[in-house]
Design an enzyme around this catalytic site. Structure first.
Site, PDB file in Angstrom:
ATOM      1  N   ARG A 108       1.021  -1.132  -0.328  1.00 51.74           N
ATOM      2  CA  ARG A 108       0.036   0.078  -0.405  1.00 51.74           C
ATOM      3  C   ARG A 108       0.981   1.436  -0.166  1.00 51.74           C
ATOM      4  NH1 ARG A 108      -5.151   1.819  -1.205  1.00 51.74           N
ATOM      5  NH2 ARG A 108      -6.040   2.849   0.488  1.00 51.74           N
ATOM      6  N   THR A 383     -10.557   0.298  -9.657  1.00 54.32           N
ATOM      7  CA  THR A 383      -9.020  -0.295  -8.394  1.00 54.32           C
ATOM      8  C   THR A 383      -8.566  -1.542  -9.839  1.00 54.32           C
ATOM      9  OG1 THR A 383      -9.661   0.678  -6.334  1.00 54.32           O
ATOM     10  CG2 THR A 383      -8.602  -1.570  -6.025  1.00 54.32           C
ATOM     11  N   THR A 401      -4.378  -1.295  -7.275  1.00 56.46           N
ATOM     12  CA  THR A 401      -5.124   0.569  -6.768  1.00 56.46           C
ATOM     13  C   THR A 401      -4.036   1.499  -7.202  1.00 56.46           C
ATOM     14  OG1 THR A 401      -7.192   1.446  -6.323  1.00 56.46           O
ATOM     15  CG2 THR A 401      -5.506   0.649  -5.023  1.00 56.46           C
ATOM     16  N   ASN A 403      -6.238   4.003  -7.051  1.00 57.75           N
ATOM     17  CA  ASN A 403      -7.449   5.107  -6.400  1.00 57.75           C
ATOM     18  C   ASN A 403      -8.927   5.139  -7.154  1.00 57.75           C
ATOM     19  OD1 ASN A 403      -8.929   5.844  -4.246  1.00 57.75           O
ATOM     20  ND2 ASN A 403      -8.193   7.469  -4.163  1.00 57.75           N
ATOM     21  N   ASP A 425      -8.211   8.486   0.289  1.00 56.66           N
ATOM     22  CA  ASP A 425      -8.117   7.378   1.138  1.00 56.66           C
ATOM     23  C   ASP A 425      -8.021   7.153   2.929  1.00 56.66           C
ATOM     24  OD1 ASP A 425      -9.879   5.899  -0.791  1.00 56.66           O
ATOM     25  OD2 ASP A 425      -7.708   4.458  -1.484  1.00 56.66           O
ATOM     26  N   SER A 454      -8.240   0.377   4.260  1.00 54.10           N
ATOM     27  CA  SER A 454      -8.822   0.135   2.461  1.00 54.10           C
ATOM     28  C   SER A 454      -8.815  -0.363   2.540  1.00 54.10           C
ATOM     29  CB  SER A 454      -7.304  -0.299   1.350  1.00 54.10           C
ATOM     30  OG  SER A 454      -7.663  -1.058   0.488  1.00 54.10           O
ATOM     31  N   SER A 455     -10.218  -0.523   1.350  1.00 53.57           N
ATOM     32  CA  SER A 455     -11.013  -1.624   1.990  1.00 53.57           C
ATOM     33  C   SER A 455     -10.412  -3.344   0.602  1.00 53.57           C
ATOM     34  CB  SER A 455     -12.719  -1.239   0.483  1.00 53.57           C
ATOM     35  OG  SER A 455     -12.728  -0.307   2.069  1.00 53.57           O
ATOM     36  N   GLY A 475     -13.547  -1.224  -6.400  1.00 56.12           N
ATOM     37  CA  GLY A 475     -15.568  -0.999  -6.298  1.00 56.12           C
ATOM     38  C   GLY A 475     -15.558  -0.434  -4.980  1.00 56.12           C
ATOM     39  N   GLY A 476     -14.247   0.005  -4.220  1.00 55.18           N
ATOM     40  CA  GLY A 476     -14.050   1.479  -3.506  1.00 55.18           C
ATOM     41  C   GLY A 476     -14.125   0.207  -1.995  1.00 55.18           C
TER      42      GLY A 476
HETATM   43  N1  GLY Z   1      -8.231   2.666  -2.998  1.00 60.67           N
HETATM   44  C1  GLY Z   1      -9.530   2.247  -2.862  1.00 60.67           C
HETATM   45  C2  GLY Z   1      -9.027   0.743  -1.577  1.00 60.67           C
HETATM   46  O1  GLY Z   1      -8.037   1.391  -1.616  1.00 60.67           O
HETATM   47  O2  GLY Z   1     -10.271   0.392  -0.974  1.00 60.67           O
END
Ligand code: GLY
Length: 572
Positions: A108, A383, A401, A403, A425, A454-455, A475-476
């Site tokens: 990340r 992403t 991603t 983002n 984020d 993050s998700s 998909g955020g």
């Molecule tokens: N940028 C989307 C995530 O990291 O969840």
């Protein structure tokens, strides 16, 4: 080379013949574009673009393992899927060896050393949305190249150069853009021009047309440096110089020291059980793994299979679980190197039982009654995810991603790649509404060296100690619920991989207190019943773009390449 095709549909044969560039896939292995369902014995790659899936499967055929293929796919996606595939962003990898050893890699992005809590606020303390979304200041320190180098160092088998080479060829020789890519790049034309005054290959004279070739010579030279020098080719030398020069032009703060000190981190996987299946998934700084296990445990006591797919009882119990889990996410999750995340407590059986004990079958629980205060920050939905299984059965699940779509839209001049806008984020203003009217938690406040929450939920599922499924999606904030629904679609609703991926989805994330639904996700009787109980049902666009692989009980790999995108599964 052994090729076993259990089922080869007429559509599959026709599309293999008709789509130029996929001819090779149609002959040498087989492609699964969207609804075509085929099964393979030796391995599979499912990604957002046909060219990247093909690169991955060719690496597998050369004797590369799943990690080798993942490295090659990641670099290929940076070329052929510039909206989310990347070398200027970051991601997460979940790994399971053929013998069952598991691991996860966190690559990340990080807040630069000059990042600070209030960096996106004006003098009155209001957030300035544009700053965390576009331009150099939106970029976190990229983690992808360090991540790929680290993954290869630990698990790779083929030489590094062999894995980077296909991406170099795609950047140099060009590739045909898809209908979606033509549309997106035309839509972003003005932003690309204003943020890249020195030019970018993503802008052409006139408009993009599907099938146009995209050539990226600067990116090919950067990839050559990465091929020859590994992570040094990106974090040091002329590429690092170009990044820092771009920061000066575009108002960013990433320094050479930030680049040099970036590290990818191996972290112990989050694991949980669901109806006899073992879930292996990503720990913080992703919220995805903990939330996924919480969701599955929350619905496990209920007879979803008997109730059926997307019936009112099934939807109600899933939505009530989602409401509670996302409330936890907003408050308790952040970078574990900066914030003590109560991992065990959040996933404890007694805790989850208590959380689910107070919903009523008669009416929707208002989200205000669940927990007051911090709310999930919005995340962008661009992403990308890829799933890979190799000949030996080693599996890799990677979500990566920039983002937003095309990240910060800033392309590093001289190096030819896009920088992320991952700083958005973070909760740019903890405790107060942000640009979307939402507020974020203290755990995810901006800080130097910190990774933004993050998700992303790359996940591997085991049954009886053996590989069962590899799954993930962009998909955020809908990533978590999309992975959740895809797993339920297979385990509870007996769908094959492609149908599980294609099935219509819905999403609740505590706040706003609404159930977002894809078109035709719920039938009219279900809608009527849920509405009568007070659920706020809101139609929305597509949810998720899942790329997944299922191992059947006969030992074949079944791909699920989401029809919502250009995604393609190729097996052999
Ligand atoms: N940028 C989307 C995530 O990291 O969840």
């Amino acid at each position: 080379m052994q090729k076993v095709i259990k089922r080869r549909t007429f559509v599959g044969i026709i599309s293999g013949l008709l789509i130029p560039g996929l001819l090779l896939a149609g002959c040498a292995g087989g492609q699964i574009g969207n609804k075509n369902s085929k099964e393979y014995r030796n391995g599979m790659v499912v990604s957002a673009r046909d060219q990247a899936s093909l690169v991955g499967v060719e690496i597998l055929k050369k004797g590369g393992n799943a990690v080798d293929a993942a490295v090659a796919v990641q670099f290929a996606l940076a070329v052929v899927y510039p909206n989310a595939g990347n070398i200027g962003g970051g991601g997460f990898m979940v790994y399971r060896s053929a013998s069952g050893e598991t691991n996860t890699l966190d690559f990340r992005e990080k807040g630069p050393a000059m990042a600070s809590r209030d960096m996106y606020l004006d003098s009155s303390g209001n957030s300035i949305a544009e700053k965390s979304l576009y331009g150099g200041l939106a970029a976190g320190v990229p983690g992808t190249v360090a991540g790929m180098a680290e993954a290869h160092k630990k698990y790779g088998k083929l030489p590094w150069a062999t894995l980077v080479e296909p991406a170099i060829a795609l950047a140099k020789n060009g590739f045909k853009i898809s209908i979606r890519q033509a549309r997106e790049m035309n839509e972003l034309h003005d932003r690309f021009v204003s943020l890249n005054p020195l030019g970018t290959p993503l802008v052409k004279t006139g408009t993009w047309t599907p099938g146009d070739m995209l050539y990226q010579p600067e990116l090919s030279r950067t990839l050559e440096k990465i091929r020859d020098q590994g992570r040094k080719g990106f974090y040091e030398g002329s590429v690092a110089d170009s990044i820092v020069a771009e920061m000066k032009r575009s108002g960013g703060i990433i320094t050479k020291a930030d680049l040099l000190s970036y590290n990818a981190v191996w972290r112990k996987a989050i694991t949980g059980n669901y109806r006899g299946y073992k879930i292996i998934t990503m720990p913080p700084p992703s919220s995805g793994g903990i939330a996924l296990v919480q969701l599955l445990k929350s619905v496990e006591p209920y007879p979803l299979k008997r109730w059926g797919f997307n019936t009112d009882s099934t939807v109600q119990v899933m939505v009530e679980a989602e409401r509670r889990v996302y409330a936890d996410r907003a408050t308790h999750l952040g970078d574990p190197d900066f914030y003590r995340v109560p991992v065990k407590q959040l996933m404890a059986d007694a805790y989850i039982k208590a959380r689910m004990s107070n919903f009523s079958w008669n009416k929707a629980t208002p989200s205000t009654e669940i927990k007051a205060g911090d709310i999930v920050p919005p995340e962008h939905e661009e992403t990308t995810h890829y799933s890979i299984v190799d000949h030996d059965g080693t599996a890799v699940s990677i979500t990566t991603t920039l983002n937003g779509s095309y990240g910060s839209c800033v392309m590093v001049k001289g190096a030819g790649f896009l920088l992320n806008n991952e700083m958005d984020d973070f909760s740019v203003k903890p405790g107060s509404p942000n640009m979307y009217g939402l507020v974020g938690g203290e755990a995810n406040a901006v800080a130097a060296g910190k990774r933004m929450l993050s998700s992303m939920t790359p996940t591997i599922v085991e049954k009886d100690g053996k590989l069962f499924m590899v799954v993930g999606t962009p998909g955020g904030s809908t990533i978590i619920t999309s992975v959740f629904q895809t797993i339920l679609n297979v385990i509870d609703f007996d769908k094959d991989m492609q149908h599980a991926v294609d099935a219509k989805k819905f999403h609740h994330q505590w706040l706003p207190d609404e159930v977002g639904m894809e078109p035709r996700a719920l039938d009219s009787t279900t809608l009527f019943k849920l509405k009568a109980k007070g659920y706020n049902l809101v139609p929305r666009g597509q949810i998720g773009r899942v790329d997944a692989i299922l191992k059947t009980k006969w030992g074949y790999y079944q791909g699920g390449a989401d029809f919502r995108g250009d995604d393609v599964a190729i097996g052999w």
